[in-house]
Design a protein around this motif. Sequence first.
Motif, short mmCIF file in Angstrom:
data_model
loop_
_atom_site.label_atom_id
_atom_site.label_comp_id
_atom_site.label_asym_id
_atom_site.label_seq_id
_atom_site.Cartn_x
_atom_site.Cartn_y
_atom_site.Cartn_z
N VAL A 237 48.90 33.80 -6.34
CA VAL A 237 49.78 32.79 -6.92
C VAL A 237 48.94 31.90 -7.82
N SER A 238 49.42 31.66 -9.03
CA SER A 238 48.65 30.80 -9.93
C SER A 238 49.23 29.39 -9.89
N TYR A 239 48.35 28.42 -9.85
CA TYR A 239 48.72 27.02 -9.82
C TYR A 239 48.11 26.31 -11.01
N ASP A 240 48.67 25.20 -11.38
CA ASP A 240 48.07 24.34 -12.39
C ASP A 240 47.25 23.29 -11.67
N TYR A 241 45.96 23.43 -11.76
CA TYR A 241 45.05 22.46 -11.15
C TYR A 241 44.74 21.36 -12.16
N PRO A 242 44.16 20.25 -11.71
CA PRO A 242 43.98 19.10 -12.59
C PRO A 242 42.91 19.25 -13.66
N TRP A 243 42.01 20.23 -13.57
CA TRP A 243 40.94 20.38 -14.55
C TRP A 243 41.00 21.73 -15.23
N CYS A 244 40.77 21.72 -16.57
CA CYS A 244 40.84 22.94 -17.36
C CYS A 244 39.61 23.08 -18.24
N VAL A 245 39.25 24.33 -18.51
CA VAL A 245 38.25 24.64 -19.52
C VAL A 245 39.03 25.07 -20.76
N TYR A 246 38.80 24.39 -21.87
CA TYR A 246 39.48 24.69 -23.13
C TYR A 246 38.48 25.17 -24.17
N GLY A 247 38.97 25.97 -25.09
CA GLY A 247 38.17 26.40 -26.22
C GLY A 247 37.72 27.84 -26.11
N GLY A 248 36.94 28.27 -27.09
CA GLY A 248 36.41 29.63 -27.10
C GLY A 248 37.51 30.67 -27.06
N GLU A 249 37.33 31.68 -26.24
CA GLU A 249 38.28 32.79 -26.14
C GLU A 249 39.48 32.49 -25.25
N LEU A 250 39.53 31.28 -24.69
CA LEU A 250 40.59 30.93 -23.72
C LEU A 250 41.91 30.56 -24.38
N SER B 37 29.58 29.02 -24.75
CA SER B 37 29.59 28.33 -26.04
C SER B 37 31.01 27.92 -26.45
N ASN B 38 31.10 26.75 -27.02
CA ASN B 38 32.33 26.27 -27.65
C ASN B 38 33.47 26.03 -26.65
N VAL B 39 33.16 25.59 -25.44
CA VAL B 39 34.19 25.23 -24.47
C VAL B 39 33.93 23.83 -23.93
N ILE B 40 35.00 23.17 -23.50
CA ILE B 40 34.90 21.82 -22.93
C ILE B 40 35.79 21.73 -21.69
N CYS B 41 35.46 20.78 -20.83
CA CYS B 41 36.26 20.48 -19.65
C CYS B 41 37.10 19.25 -19.92
N LYS B 42 38.40 19.35 -19.64
CA LYS B 42 39.30 18.21 -19.81
C LYS B 42 40.35 18.23 -18.72
N VAL B 43 41.05 17.12 -18.60
CA VAL B 43 42.16 17.02 -17.65
C VAL B 43 43.29 17.94 -18.14
N ASN B 44 43.98 18.57 -17.21
CA ASN B 44 45.07 19.48 -17.51
C ASN B 44 46.19 18.74 -18.24
N ARG B 45 46.50 19.17 -19.44
CA ARG B 45 47.54 18.51 -20.26
C ARG B 45 48.92 18.60 -19.62
N ARG B 46 49.18 19.70 -18.93
CA ARG B 46 50.52 19.89 -18.34
C ARG B 46 50.77 18.97 -17.17
N LEU B 47 49.74 18.43 -16.57
CA LEU B 47 49.91 17.55 -15.42
C LEU B 47 49.89 16.07 -15.81
N LEU B 48 49.69 15.76 -17.08
CA LEU B 48 49.63 14.37 -17.52
C LEU B 48 50.99 13.69 -17.53
N PHE B 49 52.05 14.47 -17.66
CA PHE B 49 53.38 13.88 -17.81
C PHE B 49 54.22 14.02 -16.58
#
Length: 69
Positions: A22-35, A57-69
Amino acid sequence: MLIIFALLAAGTAALAGSATPVSYDYPWCVYGGELGYSGDCSYETREQCLASASGRSNVICKVNRRLLF
């Protein structure tokens, strides 16, 4: 004929035991690159996210955008 039924039973048992996770939306995401835009949001803590992003290379960690609202 008995061998065919035994093989079918073994195949069915193997398929029944392999459930998809089962996939869940957790509070932290890796964005960028091939993702892509949605990123990989499978991290419960910031430390897990940073560890996954480390060395890539070319990835960052940020708060999950879908959980902000």
